[in-house]
Design a protein around this motif. Structure first.
Motif, PDB file in Angstrom:
ATOM      1  N   PRO A 171       0.810  -1.242   0.000  1.00  0.00           N
ATOM      2  CA  PRO A 171       0.000   0.000   0.000  1.00  0.00           C
ATOM      3  C   PRO A 171       0.834   1.279   0.000  1.00  0.00           C
ATOM      4  CG  PRO A 171      -0.967  -1.612   1.481  1.00  0.00           C
ATOM      5  CD  PRO A 171       0.336  -2.193   1.023  1.00  0.00           C
ATOM      6  N   GLY A 172       1.927   1.289   0.765  1.00  0.00           N
ATOM      7  CA  GLY A 172       2.748   2.502   0.817  1.00  0.00           C
ATOM      8  C   GLY A 172       3.403   2.813  -0.512  1.00  0.00           C
ATOM      9  N   LYS A 173       4.010   1.799  -1.134  1.00  0.00           N
ATOM     10  CA  LYS A 173       4.663   2.005  -2.423  1.00  0.00           C
ATOM     11  C   LYS A 173       3.636   2.293  -3.512  1.00  0.00           C
ATOM     12  CE  LYS A 173       8.819  -0.736  -1.491  1.00  0.00           C
ATOM     13  NZ  LYS A 173       9.637  -1.916  -1.889  1.00  0.00           N
ATOM     14  N   ARG A 174       2.463   1.688  -3.377  1.00  0.00           N
ATOM     15  CA  ARG A 174       1.394   1.929  -4.355  1.00  0.00           C
ATOM     16  C   ARG A 174       0.944   3.384  -4.296  1.00  0.00           C
ATOM     17  NH1 ARG A 174      -2.384  -1.544  -6.700  1.00  0.00           N
ATOM     18  NH2 ARG A 174      -3.778  -0.386  -8.065  1.00  0.00           N
ATOM     19  N   ALA A 175       0.796   3.916  -3.087  1.00  0.00           N
ATOM     20  CA  ALA A 175       0.386   5.315  -2.938  1.00  0.00           C
ATOM     21  C   ALA A 175       1.456   6.247  -3.510  1.00  0.00           C
ATOM     22  CB  ALA A 175       0.135   5.631  -1.466  1.00  0.00           C
ATOM     23  N   HIS A 176       2.726   5.918  -3.265  1.00  0.00           N
ATOM     24  CA  HIS A 176       3.827   6.733  -3.788  1.00  0.00           C
ATOM     25  C   HIS A 176       3.835   6.694  -5.314  1.00  0.00           C
ATOM     26  CE1 HIS A 176       7.849   8.564  -3.691  1.00  0.00           C
ATOM     27  NE2 HIS A 176       8.139   7.741  -4.683  1.00  0.00           N
ATOM     28  N   TYR A 177       3.649   5.513  -5.865  1.00  0.00           N
ATOM     29  CA  TYR A 177       3.615   5.327  -7.326  1.00  0.00           C
ATOM     30  C   TYR A 177       2.452   6.086  -7.947  1.00  0.00           C
ATOM     31  CZ  TYR A 177       3.055   2.687 -11.733  1.00  0.00           C
ATOM     32  OH  TYR A 177       2.908   2.309 -13.056  1.00  0.00           O
ATOM     33  N   ASP A 178       1.281   6.013  -7.305  1.00  0.00           N
ATOM     34  CA  ASP A 178       0.112   6.729  -7.822  1.00  0.00           C
ATOM     35  C   ASP A 178       0.295   8.246  -7.729  1.00  0.00           C
ATOM     36  OD1 ASP A 178      -1.086   4.333  -8.388  1.00  0.00           O
ATOM     37  OD2 ASP A 178      -2.502   4.374  -6.715  1.00  0.00           O
ATOM     38  N   ASP A 179       0.916   8.691  -6.640  1.00  0.00           N
ATOM     39  CA  ASP A 179       1.166  10.129  -6.494  1.00  0.00           C
ATOM     40  C   ASP A 179       2.062  10.643  -7.617  1.00  0.00           C
ATOM     41  OD1 ASP A 179      -0.400  10.367  -4.266  1.00  0.00           O
ATOM     42  OD2 ASP A 179       1.260  10.308  -2.830  1.00  0.00           O
ATOM     43  N   ASP A 180       3.081   9.853  -7.966  1.00  0.00           N
ATOM     44  CA  ASP A 180       3.972  10.241  -9.053  1.00  0.00           C
ATOM     45  C   ASP A 180       3.205  10.366 -10.368  1.00  0.00           C
ATOM     46  OD1 ASP A 180       6.226  10.483  -7.543  1.00  0.00           O
ATOM     47  OD2 ASP A 180       7.060   8.533  -8.066  1.00  0.00           O
ATOM     48  N   ARG A 181       2.296   9.441 -10.614  1.00  0.00           N
ATOM     49  CA  ARG A 181       1.539   9.467 -11.874  1.00  0.00           C
ATOM     50  C   ARG A 181       0.520  10.607 -11.867  1.00  0.00           C
ATOM     51  NH1 ARG A 181      -1.453   4.688 -13.184  1.00  0.00           N
ATOM     52  NH2 ARG A 181      -1.585   4.180 -10.963  1.00  0.00           N
ATOM     53  N   ILE A 182      -0.092  10.875 -10.736  1.00  0.00           N
ATOM     54  CA  ILE A 182      -1.027  11.999 -10.647  1.00  0.00           C
ATOM     55  C   ILE A 182      -0.284  13.318 -10.877  1.00  0.00           C
ATOM     56  CG2 ILE A 182      -2.438  13.341  -9.040  1.00  0.00           C
ATOM     57  CD1 ILE A 182      -3.373  10.653  -7.840  1.00  0.00           C
ATOM     58  N   ALA A 183       0.906  13.451 -10.277  1.00  0.00           N
ATOM     59  CA  ALA A 183       1.707  14.663 -10.486  1.00  0.00           C
ATOM     60  C   ALA A 183       2.067  14.811 -11.958  1.00  0.00           C
ATOM     61  CB  ALA A 183       2.974  14.596  -9.629  1.00  0.00           C
ATOM     62  N   HIS A 184       2.399  13.701 -12.598  1.00  0.00           N
ATOM     63  CA  HIS A 184       2.728  13.741 -14.030  1.00  0.00           C
ATOM     64  C   HIS A 184       1.527  14.212 -14.852  1.00  0.00           C
ATOM     65  CE1 HIS A 184       3.812  12.476 -18.058  1.00  0.00           C
ATOM     66  NE2 HIS A 184       2.794  11.645 -18.081  1.00  0.00           N
ATOM     67  N   HIS A 185       0.357  13.665 -14.570  1.00  0.00           N
ATOM     68  CA  HIS A 185      -0.827  14.035 -15.344  1.00  0.00           C
ATOM     69  C   HIS A 185      -1.294  15.457 -15.029  1.00  0.00           C
ATOM     70  CE1 HIS A 185      -1.598   9.469 -15.635  1.00  0.00           C
ATOM     71  NE2 HIS A 185      -1.185   9.900 -16.812  1.00  0.00           N
ATOM     72  N   SER A 186      -0.954  15.959 -13.851  1.00  0.00           N
ATOM     73  CA  SER A 186      -1.388  17.315 -13.493  1.00  0.00           C
ATOM     74  C   SER A 186      -0.548  18.384 -14.163  1.00  0.00           C
ATOM     75  CB  SER A 186      -1.326  17.501 -11.974  1.00  0.00           C
ATOM     76  OG  SER A 186       0.020  17.544 -11.522  1.00  0.00           O
ATOM     77  N   ARG A 187       0.658  18.028 -14.581  1.00  0.00           N
ATOM     78  CA  ARG A 187       1.509  19.017 -15.250  1.00  0.00           C
ATOM     79  C   ARG A 187       0.982  19.278 -16.650  1.00  0.00           C
ATOM     80  NH1 ARG A 187       5.745  16.303 -12.365  1.00  0.00           N
ATOM     81  NH2 ARG A 187       5.942  14.789 -14.044  1.00  0.00           N
ATOM     82  N   LEU A 188       1.124  20.512 -17.066  1.00  0.00           N
ATOM     83  CA  LEU A 188       0.676  20.901 -18.396  1.00  0.00           C
ATOM     84  C   LEU A 188       1.632  20.351 -19.440  1.00  0.00           C
ATOM     85  CD1 LEU A 188      -1.374  22.521 -20.050  1.00  0.00           C
ATOM     86  CD2 LEU A 188       0.146  24.479 -19.834  1.00  0.00           C
ATOM     87  N   LEU A 189       1.163  19.419 -20.231  1.00  0.00           N
ATOM     88  CA  LEU A 189       1.988  18.854 -21.290  1.00  0.00           C
ATOM     89  C   LEU A 189       2.201  19.892 -22.385  1.00  0.00           C
ATOM     90  CD1 LEU A 189       3.300  16.310 -22.649  1.00  0.00           C
ATOM     91  CD2 LEU A 189       1.077  15.929 -23.733  1.00  0.00           C
ATOM     92  N   VAL A 190       3.459  20.115 -22.738  1.00  0.00           N
ATOM     93  CA  VAL A 190       3.772  21.061 -23.805  1.00  0.00           C
ATOM     94  C   VAL A 190       3.815  20.298 -25.121  1.00  0.00           C
ATOM     95  CG1 VAL A 190       5.457  22.681 -24.729  1.00  0.00           C
ATOM     96  CG2 VAL A 190       5.058  22.553 -22.257  1.00  0.00           C
ATOM     97  N   VAL A 191       2.851  20.564 -25.975  1.00  0.00           N
ATOM     98  CA  VAL A 191       2.782  19.934 -27.288  1.00  0.00           C
ATOM     99  C   VAL A 191       3.334  20.922 -28.306  1.00  0.00           C
ATOM    100  CG1 VAL A 191       1.271  18.874 -28.998  1.00  0.00           C
ATOM    101  CG2 VAL A 191       0.738  18.662 -26.563  1.00  0.00           C
ATOM    102  N   GLN A 192       4.230  20.454 -29.142  1.00  0.00           N
ATOM    103  CA  GLN A 192       4.841  21.330 -30.146  1.00  0.00           C
ATOM    104  C   GLN A 192       3.857  21.572 -31.294  1.00  0.00           C
ATOM    105  OE1 GLN A 192       7.792  23.014 -29.964  1.00  0.00           O
ATOM    106  NE2 GLN A 192       7.788  22.268 -27.862  1.00  0.00           N
ATOM    107  N   THR A 193       2.896  22.428 -31.029  1.00  0.00           N
ATOM    108  CA  THR A 193       1.904  22.779 -32.034  1.00  0.00           C
ATOM    109  C   THR A 193       2.529  23.739 -33.046  1.00  0.00           C
ATOM    110  OG1 THR A 193       1.131  24.687 -30.784  1.00  0.00           O
ATOM    111  CG2 THR A 193       0.067  22.560 -30.309  1.00  0.00           C
ATOM    112  N   PRO A 194       1.882  23.936 -34.196  1.00  0.00           N
ATOM    113  CA  PRO A 194       2.397  24.920 -35.156  1.00  0.00           C
ATOM    114  C   PRO A 194       2.555  26.310 -34.554  1.00  0.00           C
ATOM    115  CG  PRO A 194       0.776  23.504 -36.216  1.00  0.00           C
ATOM    116  CD  PRO A 194       0.758  23.155 -34.757  1.00  0.00           C
TER     117      PRO A 194
END
Length: 339
Positions: free
Chosen positions: A47-70
């Motif tokens: 459970p502890g490592k799972r929560a840490h792993y999920d937190d990392d993925r949530i932080a990743h998804h919360s960041r604004l992805l910079v897409v190289q648009t035209p």
């Protein structure tokens, strides 16, 4: 290793892009994409490592992805070219205006330009930690000349007392910019300058004076700048004569939109999300967001975070139906009807 979000003991003001510390953090960070564990390893996490792993993925998804648009590529390319042209100019330096509707990637574009210039400068002068090659400020609502000058001073860390008059502030800002070799100044929310009012016109004059005193390339960004009146009248004619413009707008529903959706999907870190699911929903996503990249990122990021929290680990049309988008996109969705 994943870049952590600031802890609760960190002053949010120090993380803002409109502060020197926040800008430097933004310009130097290279957040890693977390590794997606194989199914067996993932399910065997305690459970502890799972929560840490999920937190990392949530932080990743919360960041604004910079897409190289035209638009991003155009702004970065044009801005860098102007910076080179202005390097030897003693007067009449050219600038860039980025204009378009809300949530069409204007701020992303100018901050990526600023970050690019900052990174190149740091590589060229690796031992000059005191240099401030890029300044990023936003124009406050109902801005006055003093408010504009104070925004510059705040970014540079120059104390502004109540007794200081605007001339003192301007002189201090220009002096520091010369000392720290400022080469690019990004001014966001420029539509807040209302040159139809006396304070707004004087604030516009103050910004123009800064552009004449500071040997840097000025990049302005705002919502539909042409309609905001910034380019009208004698003052507007002066601005129009010195600035080129890059316009942003909603994406049409075409192959480029599908490619954009696929690029965003490729950054997801969800265990049960099938590849190609979001491109298959490209029409639905366009209808929900009106083709606005900001709204698209908001919707997908929100759905991805929810998928980690509720354990479904995938994004579906049903899960996105439960997530509200911004009012402008909702209005566009109503006009377009269902795909």
């Amino acid at each position: 290793m994943v870049t952590r979000q600031p802890g609760p003991d960190v002053d949010p003001q120090l993380q803002a892009l409109t502060s020197l510390s926040g800008w430097r953090q933004f310009a130097s960070e290279l957040p890693a994409i977390p590794e997606l564990l194989d199914t067996v390893t993932w399910q065997d996490l305690d459970p502890g490592k799972r929560a840490h792993y999920d937190d990392d993925r949530i932080a990743h998804h919360s960041r604004l992805l910079v897409v190289q648009t035209p638009a991003v590529r155009d702004v970065v390319t044009t801005g860098r070219r102007l910076a080179h042209m202005n390097r030897a100019a003693r007067f009449g330096r050219s600038g860039l205006i980025v204009s378009g509707p809300a949530r069409t990637g204007k701020t992303t574009a100018i901050t990526q330009l600023g970050k690019t210039i900052e990174v190149i400068h740091r590589r060229r002068y690796p031992g000059c930690a005191d240099h401030i090659p890029v300044i990023y400020i936003t124009v406050p609502p109902a801005a006055t000349p003093r408010m504009i000058a104070a925004e510059f001073a705040r970014f540079l860390g120059i104390p502004v007392t109540r007794q200081a008059n605007i001339t003192d502030i301007i002189e201090a800002v220009c002096g520091v910019c010369a000392d720290v070799r400022t080469t690019a100044i990004c001014v966001d929310e420029i539509h807040n300058l209302n040159i139809a009012t006396r304070p707004g016109a004087e604030a516009s004059d103050t910004l123009k004076y800064f552009s004449e005193r500071i040997p840097a390339t000025f990049v302005l960004s705002g919502i539909n700048v042409e309609r905001a009146g910034l380019l009208s009248g004698p003052r507007g004619e002066q601005i129009a004569g010195r600035y080129s413009m890059v316009r942003t707008g909603p994406f049409p529903r075409d192959a480029q939109w599908a490619t954009l959706v696929a690029a965003i999907e490729g950054s997801l870190r969800l265990h049960r999300h099938p590849a190609g699911a979001l491109p298959d929903l490209a029409g639905y996503l366009h209808q929900r967001t009106g083709g606005m990249i900001g709204s698209l990122l908001w919707l997908i990021r929100s759905a991805a975070i929810q998928a980690v929290i509720d354990g479904t680990e995938k994004i579906t049309r049903t899960s996105m139906d439960a997530i509200p988008v911004d009012i402008a996109s909702q209005a566009s969705s109503t006009r377009q009807g269902k795909p």
